[in-house]
Design a protein around this motif. Sequence first.
Motif, PDB file in Angstrom:
ATOM      1  N   SER A 158       0.826  -1.215   0.000  1.00  0.00           N
ATOM      2  CA  SER A 158       0.000   0.000   0.000  1.00  0.00           C
ATOM      3  C   SER A 158       0.857   1.261   0.000  1.00  0.00           C
ATOM      4  O   SER A 158       0.371   2.341   0.295  1.00  0.00           O
ATOM      5  CB  SER A 158      -0.926  -0.006   1.231  1.00  0.00           C
ATOM      6  OG  SER A 158      -0.164  -0.145   2.410  1.00  0.00           O
ATOM      7  N   LYS A 274      -2.858  -4.271  -2.697  1.00  0.00           N
ATOM      8  CA  LYS A 274      -3.252  -3.600  -1.455  1.00  0.00           C
ATOM      9  C   LYS A 274      -3.591  -2.129  -1.635  1.00  0.00           C
ATOM     10  O   LYS A 274      -4.560  -1.628  -1.072  1.00  0.00           O
ATOM     11  CB  LYS A 274      -2.149  -3.750  -0.402  1.00  0.00           C
ATOM     12  CG  LYS A 274      -2.057  -5.143   0.187  1.00  0.00           C
ATOM     13  CD  LYS A 274      -1.050  -5.185   1.320  1.00  0.00           C
ATOM     14  CE  LYS A 274      -0.983  -6.574   1.949  1.00  0.00           C
ATOM     15  NZ  LYS A 274      -0.013  -6.618   3.059  1.00  0.00           N
ATOM     16  N   TYR A 275      -2.781  -1.412  -2.392  1.00  0.00           N
ATOM     17  CA  TYR A 275      -3.044   0.020  -2.590  1.00  0.00           C
ATOM     18  C   TYR A 275      -4.380   0.212  -3.289  1.00  0.00           C
ATOM     19  O   TYR A 275      -5.201   1.048  -2.883  1.00  0.00           O
ATOM     20  CB  TYR A 275      -1.910   0.645  -3.416  1.00  0.00           C
ATOM     21  CG  TYR A 275      -2.032   2.141  -3.625  1.00  0.00           C
ATOM     22  CD1 TYR A 275      -1.260   3.024  -2.872  1.00  0.00           C
ATOM     23  CD2 TYR A 275      -2.904   2.675  -4.563  1.00  0.00           C
ATOM     24  CE1 TYR A 275      -1.356   4.390  -3.059  1.00  0.00           C
ATOM     25  CE2 TYR A 275      -3.009   4.044  -4.752  1.00  0.00           C
ATOM     26  CZ  TYR A 275      -2.232   4.891  -3.993  1.00  0.00           C
ATOM     27  OH  TYR A 275      -2.338   6.256  -4.187  1.00  0.00           O
ATOM     28  N   ALA A 278      -7.250  -0.615  -0.937  1.00  0.00           N
ATOM     29  CA  ALA A 278      -7.435   0.413   0.096  1.00  0.00           C
ATOM     30  C   ALA A 278      -8.125   1.640  -0.485  1.00  0.00           C
ATOM     31  O   ALA A 278      -9.043   2.197   0.125  1.00  0.00           O
ATOM     32  CB  ALA A 278      -6.088   0.790   0.709  1.00  0.00           C
ATOM     33  N   THR A 279      -7.700   2.056  -1.666  1.00  0.00           N
ATOM     34  CA  THR A 279      -8.312   3.214  -2.311  1.00  0.00           C
ATOM     35  C   THR A 279      -9.775   2.949  -2.631  1.00  0.00           C
ATOM     36  O   THR A 279     -10.649   3.793  -2.388  1.00  0.00           O
ATOM     37  CB  THR A 279      -7.546   3.558  -3.617  1.00  0.00           C
ATOM     38  OG1 THR A 279      -6.167   3.770  -3.311  1.00  0.00           O
ATOM     39  CG2 THR A 279      -8.118   4.802  -4.269  1.00  0.00           C
ATOM     40  N   VAL A 344      -1.850   5.213   1.210  1.00  0.00           N
ATOM     41  CA  VAL A 344      -2.692   5.929   0.247  1.00  0.00           C
ATOM     42  C   VAL A 344      -2.791   7.389   0.659  1.00  0.00           C
ATOM     43  O   VAL A 344      -2.567   7.745   1.826  1.00  0.00           O
ATOM     44  CB  VAL A 344      -4.100   5.287   0.154  1.00  0.00           C
ATOM     45  CG1 VAL A 344      -4.000   3.883  -0.377  1.00  0.00           C
ATOM     46  CG2 VAL A 344      -4.795   5.294   1.504  1.00  0.00           C
TER      47      VAL A 344
END
Length: 363
Positions: A158, A274-275, A278-279, A344
């Motif tokens: 992330s 993951k990034y 999460a976004t 993020v």
Amino acid sequence: MSQTKGVEISRAELKRLLKELEQWSAPATTLLSLYIPPGRPVGDVMELLRKELSVADNVKLKKTREAVKAALTAAMERLKMFDKVPPNGLVIFCGVNPNTEKLECFTFSPPDKVPVFFYRTDKKFHTEFLKDMVEEPEVYGLILVERGRMIVGALKGSRIEVLGEATGFIPGKHHRGGQSQRRFDRLIEQAAEAFYKHAGERASQLLLPYLEQKRLKGVLIGGPAFSKQDFLEAGGLDYRIKQLTIGLYDVADVDEHGLHELVQRAADDIKGQKYAEATKALEEFKRHLARDTGYAVYGEAETLEALNMGMLKTLLISEDHPRLEEITELAKRYGTEVVVIEGVPEAEWFKKTFGIAGIKRFK
């Protein structure tokens, strides 16, 4: 003096510990770092520490001498607890906490094998041998390019890390007319092609280490207008990296902000990363919150109540939440997706405003 926690430490616990230890500093070389790989006889290490304790008597400054001897003595006390080194090895950090001015020790067996035998007292703790253990195994290469400028980054879990950049001068077009105009246009295009080739070579230099480690999963290339395609056609990018290109994306800004935009535009192509997750979770949570749909829940008590009732589809939680592992395990029992918010752009806002929140399966 802090007491040792459980000998084995998880990856998440190690990540939090490293973050804390990297803040420590000392005015003299009094912070002790000791790495013992599996198979190393405990007796040999104890003998080394005894010798170092004897040598410490020669330190001229009394305060420094006492601090070094206290750290060594504490490390030896910890080592006495072990008949043999654990299967993954042993790590000991001892020193005076700069905030509390109290002697503390951290003794643990990491999630991966200790790679080296290492002992040192220094002004900082040597945590570099543990870095790879908390790094995300998969990396996406990020390249943003326009005429005369390129920036390269890496998406690790992330987090987005800027790796480097390249710049070059490409003259602007003018209107001389006739043969002079055509000759000048050719020179401009030659300069652009030379820059794109140089940029490709620079991007390859920055990304090849991840490829060689077999961690580079894909490459995202972005930029304005036709610059992306021109960059690929210039031939400077290593063919192995070029083969990993997932897609080309329109991004206006070739800077650190643009790297975040690049990942967001590629979200559908890197699902599960993951990034991106999460976004996506944050956007869905904010949408329910803004429209007051009844699906958003926040606040620790309210979120955990919804979780324990099996109502949560998605749990959002900050990376440094004190109950992260406990709550994650609880969420698994209910089949709730856990999204750790870190790295993020809105991670700090989420941490300060909520810390923990959720998206319900039903109202």
